[in-house]
Design a protein around this motif. Structure first.
Motif, PDB file in Angstrom:
ATOM      1  N   GLU B 221      49.025  18.181  31.544  1.00  0.00           N
ATOM      2  CA  GLU B 221      48.128  17.683  32.589  1.00  0.00           C
ATOM      3  C   GLU B 221      48.343  16.186  32.799  1.00  0.00           C
ATOM      4  OE1 GLU B 221      43.955  17.634  31.721  1.00  0.00           O
ATOM      5  OE2 GLU B 221      43.385  17.475  33.826  1.00  0.00           O
ATOM      6  N   GLU B 222      48.383  15.450  31.710  1.00  0.00           N
ATOM      7  CA  GLU B 222      48.537  14.000  31.832  1.00  0.00           C
ATOM      8  C   GLU B 222      49.882  13.617  32.428  1.00  0.00           C
ATOM      9  OE1 GLU B 222      45.587  12.670  28.202  1.00  0.00           O
ATOM     10  OE2 GLU B 222      47.734  12.792  27.863  1.00  0.00           O
ATOM     11  N   ASN B 225      49.928  14.608  36.390  1.00  0.00           N
ATOM     12  CA  ASN B 225      49.202  13.743  37.331  1.00  0.00           C
ATOM     13  C   ASN B 225      49.376  12.264  37.015  1.00  0.00           C
ATOM     14  OD1 ASN B 225      47.504  13.378  35.177  1.00  0.00           O
ATOM     15  ND2 ASN B 225      45.990  14.832  35.900  1.00  0.00           N
ATOM     16  N   ARG B 226      50.380  11.976  36.219  1.00  0.00           N
ATOM     17  CA  ARG B 226      50.778  10.590  35.931  1.00  0.00           C
ATOM     18  C   ARG B 226      49.705   9.780  35.209  1.00  0.00           C
ATOM     19  NH1 ARG B 226      54.709  13.100  37.621  1.00  0.00           N
ATOM     20  NH2 ARG B 226      56.271  12.222  39.032  1.00  0.00           N
ATOM     21  N   LEU B 227      48.687  10.470  34.669  1.00  0.00           N
ATOM     22  CA  LEU B 227      47.699   9.747  33.870  1.00  0.00           C
ATOM     23  C   LEU B 227      48.376   9.077  32.695  1.00  0.00           C
ATOM     24  CD1 LEU B 227      44.680  12.152  33.723  1.00  0.00           C
ATOM     25  CD2 LEU B 227      44.602   9.740  34.239  1.00  0.00           C
ATOM     26  N   GLU B 229      50.959   7.453  32.618  1.00  0.00           N
ATOM     27  CA  GLU B 229      51.409   6.092  32.913  1.00  0.00           C
ATOM     28  C   GLU B 229      50.287   5.088  32.738  1.00  0.00           C
ATOM     29  OE1 GLU B 229      53.626   5.595  36.498  1.00  0.00           O
ATOM     30  OE2 GLU B 229      54.773   7.422  36.147  1.00  0.00           O
ATOM     31  N   LEU B 231      47.800   5.546  30.747  1.00  0.00           N
ATOM     32  CA  LEU B 231      47.542   5.486  29.308  1.00  0.00           C
ATOM     33  C   LEU B 231      48.534   4.576  28.597  1.00  0.00           C
ATOM     34  CD1 LEU B 231      46.711   9.239  28.641  1.00  0.00           C
ATOM     35  CD2 LEU B 231      45.127   7.319  28.557  1.00  0.00           C
ATOM     36  N   TYR B 398      60.178  13.118  33.862  1.00  0.00           N
ATOM     37  CA  TYR B 398      59.683  14.262  34.608  1.00  0.00           C
ATOM     38  C   TYR B 398      60.859  15.091  35.067  1.00  0.00           C
ATOM     39  CZ  TYR B 398      56.018  10.784  34.838  1.00  0.00           C
ATOM     40  OH  TYR B 398      55.097   9.839  34.522  1.00  0.00           O
TER      41      TYR B 398
END
Lengths: 300, 414
Positions: B221-222, B225-227, B229, B231, B398
């Protein structure tokens, strides 16, 4: 001040970023522009210290960017997304705490920002219950809540309706006044034109043009006019001293030969067509973008 | 390090609220209890009422002694367990008797019937005919009673006194006594402990699979959706990884504590024997080592995959590796000292389950405890280091899954 010198990043045999340099002073918005795959995101990631550059220097206030800069950086990535199953306030507080904000301060600021962006009622809702635009607002808050000195925004306006775009623009201009170093990466040339004082245009990892926006426009030159008319405009297409014409149904943007004065052109066309508006225009950033990229593609 | 704790707190709080966690927390012990208790309940039910059993005895000698011998079996309220009905009385021809008796059995009038045919002076044959669906019918009682009657008949024919007969024909059971080297005590209930070990191993497996699955899903998930990055522009990948592992481990600890509590309640309620907990400390240590070891593998894999489908695919491969020890431990039970068991005690993938099993069924030499723990700790350290390296680069890549060569170059990178 953010200083990037001779930055190069190689991925195996691909040169993603090829020897680029720029600097951003506090209180200015710097536009990092370029088509897809130009190397914008790689540049941003090296500045964020997420990936290491192959060579080159990145300095913030004369110090190289290390992990101690984590807490002064605010970052809004191009592709958005948050923890869908989590509550709005929890997500904001998590990211704020990761930026070393105290929980109390983070809570106060979160409510303040939620109110500013008009979504304070959604505070205890799950992210997935919010509309896409409102989710974007939450993500925007996570990027700015800790009052970062270096703010990096990748396509901050995508996904916002015009009203909210305006809201974000106003906020960015507010950040300018508070002396933040702001780096903006975008495809929306119109927005970049309005907000940025300096730009760097990238193509295939290389710098194709950079400097202050006004200087670039001057250098790009050209003798541009805009004509609004009624009737059949196709007659304009056949005039001899026109270098380039973008003819739309009721107006045309025309680049004239340098020796021809705009008023001479106007005199020439008033007999041929019913002119309702005539103005001398600067080349738009959009036009510069397209022309420069096309040119560099030809050279390449 | 403080940021790692913030990550850990987030991971823990967000996951502890998820349905997956709550379900695995409650469902796992529920399933295991159901598996453990259901057969006992079923057996009890079968024996709770008097059973009508037909006797077809062509010699006519056995009915009476069988009746005597079976009288000792009782069900609730002192009712006899077996009610014998002599089916041979009315009819003279055997085939016809059998036909009638079969019909009684099939219609459920009787549970079944014992057909005794004597083929001469001394030889006698017996079969118990019952409905084909009663495959698990317990014949031991009938067997014993029939043989007792047969021997008694034979002996009385030889003119032996009733008392002598009783002494000779009394059956002596061989007791199953296992000698424990250390304290000289005895260990019985071998099967109970064997199955207890399986329950521990299954619990460990369920725990690793459910939390490993959660870890992979959250990483995917992270990443998608690029979360990730955001983090890693807020804390270092190592802090992020440490935080995630701490968060998940605390989740695991909570799970184990709750399961242990359920287990203790069951001991108090006498559902399971107290011996189940006799090696609990050693078991928990191998539990923890196994959990961290497998979690580090999940971290490595979670940082490589990019989609939920890929994640699921790889999780199912991993669960096969996890099931492997269970299959392998079956031979182990038969010969504890075998080379095979020794080898399995040196492989990090199988150490946790094989050691849990060995602790429960016998005494494990100290040297084996030390070597297996050291191997476990070293390999866990190695895997965590490798996973961290893969994580550092993998979380930001990715698209295509990296090739094995690329992975090696990631691990080598400083």
């Amino acid at each position: 001040m953010l200083l990037v010198e001779n930055l190069t990043k190689l991925f195996k045999d691909v040169t993603a970023v090829d020897n680029i340099s720029f600097k951003i002073s506090p209180g200015k918005i710097f536009g990092l522009l370029g088509p897809n795959g130009a190397g914008k995101t790689t540049t941003i990631r090296t500045v964020l210290n997420i990936i290491k550059p192959t060579s080159g220097k990145i300095l913030f206030d004369d110090k190289s960017i290390t992990h101690e800069f984590f807490n002064i950086i605010g970052y809004l990535p191009e592709e958005r997304g948050l923890y869908k199953k989590s509550k709005v306030i929890d997500v904001i507080l998590y990211f704020a705490e990761l930026k070393k904000m105290s929980k109390k301060k983070a809570e106060e600021e979160a409510v303040l920002w939620l109110r500013k962006l008009g979504i304070v009622d959604y505070k205890s809702k799950k992210i997935e219950e919010l509309s896409k635009g409102n989710q974007q607002k939450v993500q925007f808050i996570t990027a700015v809540i800790h009052n970062p000195r270096l703010l990096i925004l990748d396509e901050p306006f995508s996904g916002f309706d015009p009203i909210n775009q305006q809201l974000v623009k106003e906020m960015l201009l507010g950040f300018v006044n508070s002396g933040k170093v702001i780096m903006l990466s975008t495809h929306q040339m119109e927005t970049a034109e309005k907000l940025c004082t300096d730009i760097l245009l990238l193509n295939e990892g290389k710098e194709v043009c950079s400097g202050s926006l006004s200087q670039i426009k001057k250098d790009f030159g050209g003798n541009h006019v805009k004509v609004e008319y009624q009737g059949n405009g196709s007659i304009l297409n056949s005039l001899p001293y026109i270098i380039h014409i973008d003819n739309y149904s009721n107006y045309a943007e025309i680049q004239l030969e340098d020796k021809l004065q705009p008023y001479e052109f106007l005199r020439d066309i008033v007999d041929k067509i019913k002119v309702t508006h005539f103005s001398v225009i600067e080349p738009t950033l959009n036009k510069i973008f397209i022309d420069v990229i096309k040119q560099s593609a030809k050279q390449g | 390090m403080k940021k790692a704790l913030i990550v850990a707190k987030w991971e823990f709080l967000e996951k502890v609220k998820t349905k997956t966690f709550i379900i695995s927390l409650i469902l796992t012990p529920a399933i295991i209890i159901a598996f453990a208790v259901t057969p006992a309940i079923l057996t009890n039910q079968q024996n709770s009422s008097t059973q009508a059993i037909g006797i077809v005895d062509t010699s006519g000698l056995f009915f009476h002694s069988l009746n005597n011998a079976l009288a000792k079996y009782k069900v609730q309220n002192e009712q006899p367990k077996y009610l014998l009905i002599n089916l041979a009385g009315k009819e003279k021809k055997l085939p016809k008797i059998i036909r009638t008796a079969d019909a009684y059995t099939l219609t459920g009038k009787i549970e079944g019937y014992l057909l005794i045919t004597s083929g001469g002076t001394d030889s006698v044959e017996a079969e118990f005919r019952h409905k084909s669906s009663d495959i698990t019918y317990d014949l031991n009682a009938l067997d014993d009673a029939f043989n007792e009657a047969r021997i008694n008949l034979a002996l009385s024919k030889e003119g032996m006194s009733h008392q002598r007969m009783k002494i000779i024909s009394s059956i002596v059971d061989i007791k199953n006594v296992e000698i424990d080297k250390e304290d000289g005590g005895v260990k019985s209930q071998f099967l109970v402990l064997f199955f207890t070990s399986f329950i521990y191993i299954i619990l460990l497996m369920m725990m690793i699979l459910s939390s490993g699955g959660m870890l992979i899903r959250s990483l995917v998930e992270e990443k998608s959706n690029r979360l990730i990055e955001i983090l890693v522009s807020s804390c270092s990948p190592d802090e992020l990884l440490t935080g995630k592992v701490i968060g998940l481990s605390s989740l695991g600890i909570i799970q184990v504590l709750i399961w242990t509590f359920i287990g203790l309640v069951l001991v108090v309620l006498n559902v399971i024997p107290a011996q189940v907990f006799s090696n609990i400390i050693a078991i928990l240590i191998y539990f923890a080592l196994g959990f961290i070891f497998y979690t580090s593998i999940f971290v490595g894999i979670g940082s490589i995959v990019t989609t939920e489908q890929e994640a699921q695919q790889i999780t199912s491969y991993l669960s096969l590796i996890l099931v492997l020890p269970i299959v392998l431990t079956i031979p182990a039970i038969e010969n504890q000292g075998s080379v095979f068991v020794q080898i399995l005690s040196y492989i990090p993938f199988t150490i946790p389950s094989i050691m849990i099993l060995r602790f429960n069924i016998g005494n494990v030499p100290v040297i084996d405890i030390i070597t297996s723990s050291v191997i476990m700790i070293i390999s866990t350290y190695l895997f965590v280091t490798i996973a961290a390296k893969i994580f550092r680069i993998g979380v930001l890549s990715y698209g295509k899954r990296p090739s094995f060569k690329e992975l090696i170059s990631w691990i080598k990178e400083e």
